[in-house]
Write an enzyme that holds these catalytic residues in place. Structure first.
Site, PDB file in Angstrom:
ATOM      1  N   ASN A 116       0.865  -1.171   0.000  1.00 23.19           N
ATOM      2  CA  ASN A 116       0.000   0.000   0.000  1.00 23.19           C
ATOM      3  C   ASN A 116       0.905   1.224   0.000  1.00 23.19           C
ATOM      4  O   ASN A 116       1.439   1.615   1.039  1.00 23.19           O
ATOM      5  CB  ASN A 116      -0.870  -0.071   1.264  1.00 23.19           C
ATOM      6  CG  ASN A 116      -1.821   1.096   1.396  1.00 23.19           C
ATOM      7  OD1 ASN A 116      -1.762   2.044   0.625  1.00 23.19           O
ATOM      8  ND2 ASN A 116      -2.685   1.017   2.397  1.00 23.19           N
ATOM      9  N   ARG A 169      -2.546  -1.852  -3.408  1.00 23.26           N
ATOM     10  CA  ARG A 169      -3.703  -0.980  -3.261  1.00 23.26           C
ATOM     11  C   ARG A 169      -3.541   0.165  -4.263  1.00 23.26           C
ATOM     12  O   ARG A 169      -2.513   0.847  -4.276  1.00 23.26           O
ATOM     13  CB  ARG A 169      -3.731  -0.417  -1.848  1.00 23.26           C
ATOM     14  CG  ARG A 169      -4.891   0.491  -1.626  1.00 23.26           C
ATOM     15  CD  ARG A 169      -4.848   1.053  -0.240  1.00 23.26           C
ATOM     16  NE  ARG A 169      -6.115   1.678   0.071  1.00 23.26           N
ATOM     17  CZ  ARG A 169      -6.452   2.089   1.279  1.00 23.26           C
ATOM     18  NH1 ARG A 169      -5.629   1.898   2.268  1.00 23.26           N
ATOM     19  NH2 ARG A 169      -7.615   2.664   1.492  1.00 23.26           N
TER      20      ARG A 169
END
Ligand code: ADP
Length: 401
Positions: A15, A94
């Site tokens: 992420n 992500r």
């Protein structure tokens, strides 16, 4: 520490933010990460810390992390050192914006990357870093499948009335729409509800993802039908430092009367507003505000609670009622005060919480008299990414080993 079988497959969930990189390494057959960690303030003072599943520090690199590539290099070196037999099977990322095309995770190709780059104007503060994270991982793990998981995907099927703004329709055609975000969290909560309370998945659920970033989502029969975040991650609820819903006239005032430029306005709306702005600069952190217990902190918490309640009423209205309210995110999962205050005076909505259960952060918070179920689900965006990566590598089931 967990023993790995020879050549066991590993899955990395990444992420990448503007100056941070969160990582979680998963085994082939389990939902608990073997290693988690985070690089912060990537730049001249960037630091990185990695821990194993028992919380033991595996790597601590203070002040050495000047790029995402550099952060990933330290992550990889640590994985090789601590899990020498592990074979990286896929990497999940992500990605904040999937635009109109992506309603589910996708295997990254050059064509996909080009489409994601086209979406940069829609999420200038996030998308370039997400793409940089994918590039860095491609370099680090040549030939290993990279999977993009989108925060917008969960909301793609929303009805037109929640997808549009009432501005000239040409903007809608250009992609100026209410995309909604936090989709990985809503995806996880929905999958958890399907597992632990499947009857609720047939009904009307409002999920309040209350963290440093905060939004709410109305989920009818498992599908997103309304979300509080819109075109950008600024809309809806007030957040740690973001303003939430605002009359666009305020921005015109800043432009026309204060002669601020877009960079200055962006700085105010993204970094100086929300809880921080409301509390007169006291803090963006709910825990700190609760502890402060003074006029400034009351102002911020009162507004936050008011906005969550208002959104809840609106979401129940668009679904014709509500069967469950689910809290998640750092505030939703931990703040007894915010949950109690949000649920106050909601008897008309069939909401009544048991204060003892609320004090314990129990999974089910509603009292035996409550018509509406009130719950906490500890959200796991990392797991949604890891599951997508597993599935891309042809492994569909993660079981807790
Ligand atoms: P992010 O959006 O950055 O992932 P989190 O979901 O971790 O943020 O949420 C961070 C927020 O949760 C902060 O405002 C923090 O103060 C709040 N929080 C965490 N624990 C508690 C607690 N025990 N009581 C009140 N607020 C808490």
């Amino acid at each position: 520490m967990k023993d790995l079988m020879l050549s066991e497959a590993g899955f990395l969930a990444l992420n990448a933010g503007s100056s941070s990189l969160k990582v979680a390494l998963f085994p082939a057959g389990g939902d608990e990460p073997l290693m988690t960690g985070q690089a912060d303030r990537i730049g001249p003072e960037g630091a990185l810390k990695l821990k194993d599943q028992d919380g033991e520090v595996l790597e601590n690199a203070p002040g050495l992390i000047d790029s995402h590539t550099n952060a990933l290099a330290v992550v990889i070196a640590t994985i090789k050192r601590v899990f020498p037999e592990l074979r990286m099977a896929a990497v999940g990322h992500r990605v904040v914006h999937g635009g109109l095309d992506y309603a589910e995770p996708v295997l990254v190709t050059e064509e996909v990357l080009a489409k994601l780059a086209d979406l940069e104007p829609f999420a200038p503060l996030h998308q370039p870093h997400n793409i940089a994270g994918i590039r860095a991982a491609e370099e680090a793990f040549p030939g290993v499948p990279q999977v993009a998981c989108f925060d917008t995907a969960f909301h793609r099927g929303q009805p037109f009335v929640n997808d549009t703004f009432a501005i000239p329709h040409r903007y809608y055609e250009k992609g100026v729409r209410r995309y909604g975000f936090h989709g990985l969290s809503y995806d996880y909560v929905t999958s958890e509800l399907a597992r632990i309370a499947p009857h609720l998945m047939q009904g009307r659920v409002v999920v309040a993802h209350l963290g440093n970033g905060a939004s709410m989502c109305a989920i009818y029969r498992g599908k997103s039908v309304a979300s509080s975040m819109g075109f950008s991650a600024l809309d809806g609820l007030p957040m740690g430092t973001r303003c939430g819903q605002i009359d666009p006239g305020v921005m015109l005032y800043m432009l026309d009367r204060e002669n601020l430029d877009t960079a200055q306005i962006r700085q105010i709306l993204y970094n100086e507003s929300g809880l921080l702005g409301l509390s007169g600069g006291l803090s963006n952190d709910m825990r700190t505000l609760e502890q402060a217990d003074n006029a400034q902190s009351h102002r911020a918490i009162d507004y936050f609670v008011f906005r969550v309640q208002r959104e809840l009423g609106a979401m129940a209205a668009v679904m014709g009622g509500i069967d469950a309210l689910v809290f998640c995110g750092g505030i939703g999962e931990n703040s007894r005060v915010v949950r109690r205050r949000v649920c106050e005076r909601l008897g008309w909505m069939g909401i009544e919480i048991d204060h003892g259960k609320n004090a314990e952060n129990a999974t089910i918070l509603s009292s035996e008299f409550s018509r509406t179920t009130v719950m906490i689900v500890n959200t796991r965006e990392d797991l949604v990414i890891a599951r997508a990566a597993r599935s891309a590598a042809g492994i569909t089931e993660g079981t807790d080993a």
